[in-house]
Design an enzyme around this catalytic site. Structure first.
Site, PDB file in Angstrom:
ATOM      1  N   TYR A  64     -51.957 -30.136  20.435  1.00 14.25           N
ATOM      2  CA  TYR A  64     -50.777 -29.322  20.137  1.00 14.25           C
ATOM      3  C   TYR A  64     -49.610 -30.214  19.683  1.00 14.25           C
ATOM      4  O   TYR A  64     -48.963 -29.948  18.664  1.00 14.25           O
ATOM      5  CB  TYR A  64     -50.404 -28.536  21.390  1.00 14.25           C
ATOM      6  CG  TYR A  64     -49.141 -27.728  21.313  1.00 14.25           C
ATOM      7  CD1 TYR A  64     -49.016 -26.660  20.443  1.00 14.25           C
ATOM      8  CD2 TYR A  64     -48.066 -28.020  22.147  1.00 14.25           C
ATOM      9  CE1 TYR A  64     -47.852 -25.897  20.405  1.00 14.25           C
ATOM     10  CE2 TYR A  64     -46.909 -27.261  22.128  1.00 14.25           C
ATOM     11  CZ  TYR A  64     -46.799 -26.211  21.252  1.00 14.25           C
ATOM     12  OH  TYR A  64     -45.659 -25.462  21.222  1.00 14.25           O
ATOM     13  N   GLY A 106     -47.004 -14.364  14.155  1.00 10.37           N
ATOM     14  CA  GLY A 106     -47.161 -14.580  15.595  1.00 10.37           C
ATOM     15  C   GLY A 106     -46.191 -13.728  16.400  1.00 10.37           C
ATOM     16  O   GLY A 106     -45.754 -14.110  17.490  1.00 10.37           O
ATOM     17  N   ASP A 146     -53.442 -12.926   9.555  1.00 12.25           N
ATOM     18  CA  ASP A 146     -54.000 -14.173  10.070  1.00 12.25           C
ATOM     19  C   ASP A 146     -53.394 -15.299   9.237  1.00 12.25           C
ATOM     20  O   ASP A 146     -53.623 -15.381   8.023  1.00 12.25           O
ATOM     21  CB  ASP A 146     -55.532 -14.112   9.900  1.00 12.25           C
ATOM     22  CG  ASP A 146     -56.213 -15.419  10.285  1.00 12.25           C
ATOM     23  OD1 ASP A 146     -55.516 -16.416  10.564  1.00 12.25           O
ATOM     24  OD2 ASP A 146     -57.452 -15.434  10.284  1.00 12.25           O
ATOM     25  N   LEU A 173     -42.309 -15.608  22.315  1.00 10.11           N
ATOM     26  CA  LEU A 173     -41.043 -15.714  21.588  1.00 10.11           C
ATOM     27  C   LEU A 173     -40.851 -14.534  20.637  1.00 10.11           C
ATOM     28  O   LEU A 173     -39.778 -13.928  20.572  1.00 10.11           O
ATOM     29  CB  LEU A 173     -41.006 -17.043  20.823  1.00 10.11           C
ATOM     30  CG  LEU A 173     -39.764 -17.348  20.002  1.00 10.11           C
ATOM     31  CD1 LEU A 173     -38.506 -17.324  20.857  1.00 10.11           C
ATOM     32  CD2 LEU A 173     -39.904 -18.711  19.319  1.00 10.11           C
TER      33      LEU A 173
HETATM   34  N1  SER Z   1     -44.164 -24.182  26.177  1.00  4.51           N
HETATM   35  C1  SER Z   1     -45.033 -24.970  25.360  1.00  4.51           C
HETATM   36  C2  SER Z   1     -46.279 -25.341  26.056  1.00  4.51           C
HETATM   37  O1  SER Z   1     -46.233 -25.470  27.257  1.00  4.51           O
HETATM   38  C3  SER Z   1     -44.332 -26.221  24.936  1.00  4.51           C
HETATM   39  O2  SER Z   1     -44.032 -26.123  23.623  1.00  4.51           O
HETATM   40  O3  SER Z   1     -47.256 -25.532  25.427  1.00  4.51           O
END
Ligand code: SER
Length: 310
Positions: free
Chosen positions: A141, A6, A52, A11
């Site tokens: 998530y 990634g 991937d 990041l």
């Molecule tokens: N910055 C991320 C998000 O907003 C939080 O882990 O999904």
């Protein structure tokens, strides 16, 4: 060799540069589905490859070929995108981290894997959110991050895998745009302030979230990976923060530096996500265990962001 997945994300774009400075360009392999020509990662000089993380064979081959000493597993689908594509979010986030941990067990490399404030939910104390508290998220998530944290701890305790993790707050940076998160309004506000002197914010003015400037996010990853393993008491993921602000307070910081900046608010589906997350995080465990100490406060962050975007 240091392997980064990634790497083309927000990041990765800055972390790869820091890893290259530490280990040398030849010793960093930056991977993503696609490395864009001219992107920060492409310019970092690191070796690059397409990878991937849901492709077990490809990941296994990469590990076999490059025998990494450490893997920074950053590939993931963030909160907002994850609500649009929960299936993809599950597949990428869960399969990715499980595979990386399984390969770490076999090949013996160390792992850095970011978790998030998204592990928290509406039942979690919103202020001074403790290290050990309710992790009962309402987003896909968040669910993948909680599962990832449990897996990380399991692999650490059962197989002695040296996996380290932080629960990142929203990250603000200028070198690459954020991709599909709920905290994206913060960096977006700076980009739009410079571009058009106005911004329509997708969360309301009083939405307060924990945040961090990118140099501190990079420092956290490197400091945690440098820490003496015997000091680490948390093998799920460490709470981490630098500061918290509401959207309105951030707009005030921007206005003070960009005369004429105008802010409007048009909350969308991301408001509901933000409303379930903590406002202020207690990261004292990270401070105690590995001397975490962020360098940037809100003002210094705003000055630096706008200087870079000028
Ligand atoms: N910055 C991320 C998000 O907003 C939080 O882990 O999904």
């Amino acid at each position: 060799m240091i392997l980064v997945t990634g790497a083309g994300g927000q990041l990765g774009s800055d972390l790869v540069e820091a890893l290259v400075a530490r280990h040398g360009a030849d010793n960093v392999l930056a991977t993503d589905l696609r490395i864009e020509p001219g992107s920060p990662v492409a310019r970092s000089g690191a070796r690059t490859a397409s990878l991937d993380v849901t492709d077990a064979e490809a990941l296994t081959t990469a590990v076999r070929e490059h025998a990494p000493e450490a893997v920074y597993h950053l590939a993931g689908i963030l909160s907002a995108r994850g609500e649009q594509r929960p299936d993809l979010c599950w597949e990428v986030n869960i399969q990715g981290v499980r595979l990386v941990l399984e390969l770490a067990r076999i090949a013996g490399f160390r792992v850095f894997w970011p978790s998030s404030i998204a592990v928290f939910g509406p039942d979690t104390p919103r202020y001074d959110t403790p290290q050990a508290t309710v992790t009962h998220p309402s987003t896909m998530y968040g669910i993948t991050k909680v599962a990832g944290e449990m897996l990380a701890e399991y692999y650490a305790r059962r197989w002695n895998v040296d996996v380290r993790s932080v629960r990142y707050p929203g990250i603000i940076s200028w070198s690459a745009p954020p991709g599909g998160g709920t905290t994206d309004f913060a960096p977006e506000m700076f980009f739009e302030a410079r571009r058009s002197s106005k911004y329509t914010c997708f969360v309301g003015p009083h939405t307060r979230l924990p945040m961090m400037y990118m140099p501190d996010a990079v420092k956290a990853a490197l400091d945690l990976m440098d820490a003496d393993a015997s000091r680490l008491t948390v093998r799920t993921s460490y709470n981490l923060t630098a500061f918290s602000f509401s959207a309105e307070e951030l707009a005030r910081e921007v206005k003070a530096r960009v005369p004429g900046f105008e802010i409007a608010y048009a909350p969308d589906y991301r408001q509901a996500i933000a409303d379930t997350w903590p406002a202020v995080i207690d990261d004292s465990q990270a401070r105690a265990d590995w001397d975490w100490n962020p360098a940037f406060d809100v003002g210094a962050m705003a000055d630096d962001m706008l200087a870079h975007l000028a």
